[in-house]
Scaffold this motif. Sequence first.
Motif, PDB file in Angstrom:
ATOM      1  N   GLU A 202     -12.608   1.062  17.715  1.00  0.00           N
ATOM      2  CA  GLU A 202     -11.150   1.162  17.651  1.00  0.00           C
ATOM      3  C   GLU A 202     -10.590   0.332  16.502  1.00  0.00           C
ATOM      4  O   GLU A 202      -9.678   0.775  15.788  1.00  0.00           O
ATOM      5  CB  GLU A 202     -10.551   0.683  18.973  1.00  0.00           C
ATOM      6  CG  GLU A 202      -9.055   0.901  19.097  1.00  0.00           C
ATOM      7  CD  GLU A 202      -8.566   0.488  20.464  1.00  0.00           C
ATOM      8  OE1 GLU A 202      -7.669  -0.366  20.500  1.00  0.00           O
ATOM      9  OE2 GLU A 202      -9.085   1.010  21.454  1.00  0.00           O
ATOM     10  N   GLU A 203     -11.126  -0.852  16.276  1.00  0.00           N
ATOM     11  CA  GLU A 203     -10.681  -1.698  15.178  1.00  0.00           C
ATOM     12  C   GLU A 203     -11.009  -1.064  13.824  1.00  0.00           C
ATOM     13  O   GLU A 203     -10.238  -1.166  12.882  1.00  0.00           O
ATOM     14  CB  GLU A 203     -11.314  -3.086  15.286  1.00  0.00           C
ATOM     15  CG  GLU A 203     -10.739  -3.918  16.404  1.00  0.00           C
ATOM     16  CD  GLU A 203     -11.445  -5.247  16.569  1.00  0.00           C
ATOM     17  OE1 GLU A 203     -12.286  -5.582  15.698  1.00  0.00           O
ATOM     18  OE2 GLU A 203     -11.176  -5.925  17.552  1.00  0.00           O
ATOM     19  N   GLN A 204     -12.164  -0.426  13.730  1.00  0.00           N
ATOM     20  CA  GLN A 204     -12.552   0.211  12.471  1.00  0.00           C
ATOM     21  C   GLN A 204     -11.651   1.377  12.155  1.00  0.00           C
ATOM     22  O   GLN A 204     -11.263   1.586  11.007  1.00  0.00           O
ATOM     23  CB  GLN A 204     -14.010   0.668  12.520  1.00  0.00           C
ATOM     24  CG  GLN A 204     -15.007  -0.459  12.465  1.00  0.00           C
ATOM     25  CD  GLN A 204     -16.431   0.038  12.629  1.00  0.00           C
ATOM     26  OE1 GLN A 204     -16.682   1.224  12.847  1.00  0.00           O
ATOM     27  NE2 GLN A 204     -17.383  -0.889  12.536  1.00  0.00           N
ATOM     28  N   THR A 205     -11.302   2.172  13.161  1.00  0.00           N
ATOM     29  CA  THR A 205     -10.433   3.328  12.913  1.00  0.00           C
ATOM     30  C   THR A 205      -8.987   2.915  12.708  1.00  0.00           C
ATOM     31  O   THR A 205      -8.221   3.624  12.078  1.00  0.00           O
ATOM     32  CB  THR A 205     -10.525   4.341  14.075  1.00  0.00           C
ATOM     33  OG1 THR A 205     -10.178   3.689  15.289  1.00  0.00           O
ATOM     34  CG2 THR A 205     -11.895   4.941  14.185  1.00  0.00           C
ATOM     35  N   LYS A 206      -8.619   1.751  13.206  1.00  0.00           N
ATOM     36  CA  LYS A 206      -7.253   1.270  13.067  1.00  0.00           C
ATOM     37  C   LYS A 206      -6.923   0.944  11.610  1.00  0.00           C
ATOM     38  O   LYS A 206      -5.822   1.159  11.142  1.00  0.00           O
ATOM     39  CB  LYS A 206      -7.053   0.035  13.936  1.00  0.00           C
ATOM     40  CG  LYS A 206      -5.621  -0.455  13.988  1.00  0.00           C
ATOM     41  CD  LYS A 206      -5.383  -1.431  15.127  1.00  0.00           C
ATOM     42  CE  LYS A 206      -5.790  -2.811  14.825  1.00  0.00           C
ATOM     43  NZ  LYS A 206      -5.364  -3.776  15.867  1.00  0.00           N
ATOM     44  N   TRP A 207      -7.890   0.481  10.856  1.00  0.00           N
ATOM     45  CA  TRP A 207      -7.660   0.072   9.465  1.00  0.00           C
ATOM     46  C   TRP A 207      -7.925   1.190   8.452  1.00  0.00           C
ATOM     47  O   TRP A 207      -7.773   0.996   7.273  1.00  0.00           O
ATOM     48  CB  TRP A 207      -8.531  -1.140   9.123  1.00  0.00           C
ATOM     49  CG  TRP A 207      -8.137  -2.335   9.945  1.00  0.00           C
ATOM     50  CD1 TRP A 207      -8.792  -2.846  10.997  1.00  0.00           C
ATOM     51  CD2 TRP A 207      -6.964  -3.127   9.779  1.00  0.00           C
ATOM     52  NE1 TRP A 207      -8.126  -3.906  11.515  1.00  0.00           N
ATOM     53  CE2 TRP A 207      -6.990  -4.114  10.779  1.00  0.00           C
ATOM     54  CE3 TRP A 207      -5.894  -3.096   8.902  1.00  0.00           C
ATOM     55  CZ2 TRP A 207      -5.997  -5.069  10.911  1.00  0.00           C
ATOM     56  CZ3 TRP A 207      -4.904  -4.061   9.044  1.00  0.00           C
ATOM     57  CH2 TRP A 207      -4.960  -5.020  10.032  1.00  0.00           C
TER      58      TRP A 207
ATOM     59  N   GLN B 130     -14.279  -1.285  21.431  1.00  0.00           N
ATOM     60  CA  GLN B 130     -13.281  -2.083  20.728  1.00  0.00           C
ATOM     61  C   GLN B 130     -13.590  -2.172  19.240  1.00  0.00           C
ATOM     62  O   GLN B 130     -12.693  -2.105  18.404  1.00  0.00           O
ATOM     63  CB  GLN B 130     -13.204  -3.479  21.331  1.00  0.00           C
ATOM     64  CG  GLN B 130     -12.504  -3.521  22.659  1.00  0.00           C
ATOM     65  CD  GLN B 130     -12.499  -4.915  23.257  1.00  0.00           C
ATOM     66  OE1 GLN B 130     -13.113  -5.840  22.718  1.00  0.00           O
ATOM     67  NE2 GLN B 130     -11.816  -5.065  24.385  1.00  0.00           N
TER      68      GLN B 130
END
Length: 100
Positions: A94-99, A91
């Motif tokens: 995923e949050e790091q790649t989302k931004w 997770q």
Amino acid sequence: MNNRDQESKYFRAKERVENIKKFYTSALSYVIFIGFLAGLNYWLNEWNYPWFLWAAFGWGIGLVFQGVKAFGFNPILGKNWEERKINELMQEEEEQTKWK
């Protein structure tokens, strides 16, 4: 739940069943072999010096560790710690790649 998760759960369950089966096989071998050594020890010196206990103790320690691994008992990290940690790290990634 997608197909990949199902396969992953299946393979983890299959691996755990194989580890449990190996543990039971090892436990049966332990009982038979230590029983034989105890009988041999009694026959040779009537347990004046119970040397078979050294083998029982050493092999028993290994059997305990194998049982802990097979049944997933881990009092330090708790149940499903590894799976929770993997999900947490996934997770975070995923949050790091989302931004980005």
